[in-house]
Write a protein that holds these residues in place. Sequence first.
Motif, PDB file in Angstrom:
ATOM      1  N   CYS A   1      42.518  56.911  14.027  1.00 35.51           N
ATOM      2  CA  CYS A   1      41.113  57.282  14.168  1.00 35.51           C
ATOM      3  C   CYS A   1      40.884  58.669  13.573  1.00 35.51           C
ATOM      4  O   CYS A   1      41.823  59.325  13.118  1.00 35.51           O
ATOM      5  CB  CYS A   1      40.703  57.249  15.634  1.00 35.51           C
ATOM      6  SG  CYS A   1      41.443  58.581  16.595  1.00 35.51           S
TER       7      CYS A   1
ATOM      8  N   GLY B   1      40.397  61.501  14.983  1.00 32.85           N
ATOM      9  CA  GLY B   1      41.214  62.523  15.642  1.00 32.85           C
ATOM     10  C   GLY B   1      40.579  63.906  15.558  1.00 32.85           C
ATOM     11  O   GLY B   1      39.421  64.069  15.168  1.00 32.85           O
TER      12      GLY B   1
ATOM     13  N   CYS C   1      36.642  64.567  15.673  1.00 30.43           N
ATOM     14  CA  CYS C   1      36.058  63.921  16.860  1.00 30.43           C
ATOM     15  C   CYS C   1      36.107  64.876  18.040  1.00 30.43           C
ATOM     16  O   CYS C   1      37.151  65.467  18.340  1.00 30.43           O
ATOM     17  CB  CYS C   1      36.827  62.648  17.190  1.00 30.43           C
ATOM     18  SG  CYS C   1      36.264  61.927  18.744  1.00 30.43           S
TER      19      CYS C   1
END
Length: 387
Positions: free
Chosen positions: A297, A299, A303
């Motif tokens: 993802c 990360g 995020c």
Amino acid sequence: MSSTAEPKVYGWCPGALRPMMSGDGLVVRVRAPLGKLSAAQARGVARLSEEFGNGLLDISARANLQMRGIREDAHEDLIDGLRGLGLIDPDAGAEARRNVLLTPFWQEGDDTHAIATALSAALTAATDLALPGKFGFAVDCSSEPVLQDTAADIRIERSGSALILRADGADTGKPVTSESAVSEALALARWFLEQGGAPDGRGRMHRFIARRGPPLAHTEPAAKAGFTAKPGPVPAGALAALEFGQMPAATLAQLAEHGEIRLTPWRALLVEGTENLPSLPGLILDEADPRLQVVACTGAPGCLQALSATRDLARELAPHVPAGARLHISGCAKGCACPGTTPLTLTATGKNEFSLIRNGTAADEPLKTRLSAGALRAAPELLKEGN
Ligand code: SF4
């Protein structure tokens, strides 16, 4: 954020008109009509991404194009630009309802193309239909279904020579025709709501079907098809995978020189009418590339919920993933990049610290805890221990 913090569940996906704030600015998700960008649209999106964002584009698991790092004060100008490219819905409600994914292997005028076109228009017009934020439709009417592993709540797919309408999670569906498919799909969505599928505005079809089963008329067995997307030639053109589903905007603009672009749910783009694609930043063109065995993802720092960075570690561990296995590295237990199970998952529990989960999801019980990124880099065989 502490390592025990529960990831926040939003229950809705960002759109263009309703963006979501992330660690690197707004995430603006563009739902291209029929999952396709003309060359002019692709070049335009790339230009807008560089002008108003950080020049990075993601492709989502539902084949939407996600513009990252958009400055809050530039959102209005961005929307004006996207509207000029024909990529903006009349309002945020229509944008959320028109959640239609179609097989990227459609041909002009075939069942998939005709049904997806009509379904998109019907959902845009259905202002009274209050579906949950993530509720979506899949139109998958080529000779073999290719979207069965992709999240969707209502499916219109081929089963033998016929078309069926199927509630996600059910093994059987209702025979439909290309003329009746759209009205039947909307009727199934209304049935889901009327029967209490989304009591507080949230709910997914597969969970509801697991509780009460499909409607009585859904008796036709669904085709079972396994499909794995690989970079290389496909019937409509060539597939190019994207490392972690992301590319620099300039790569999209350069690809548009080779053909119109179809977005796929497999972290890949289909470039129409060509067999050979140039090597460009972010693209994976070799089906043996080890990065195809890892999913990671956004990360940290992109995020806000991430407990650690993910992608550098994924790049370094990729060559060590056993043949045929798959490694998912998740910045927190939410597991956005891969909601299903994978043979190997590393879930961040702190900065550069991970738990190892075998045959599970990012939130499942770990086999090992407190593995540092440094230890994994130094001894990637840690991934195989306990096998
Ligand atoms: S899984 Fe990754 S992208 Fe999703 S919330 Fe957690 S850190 Fe963020």
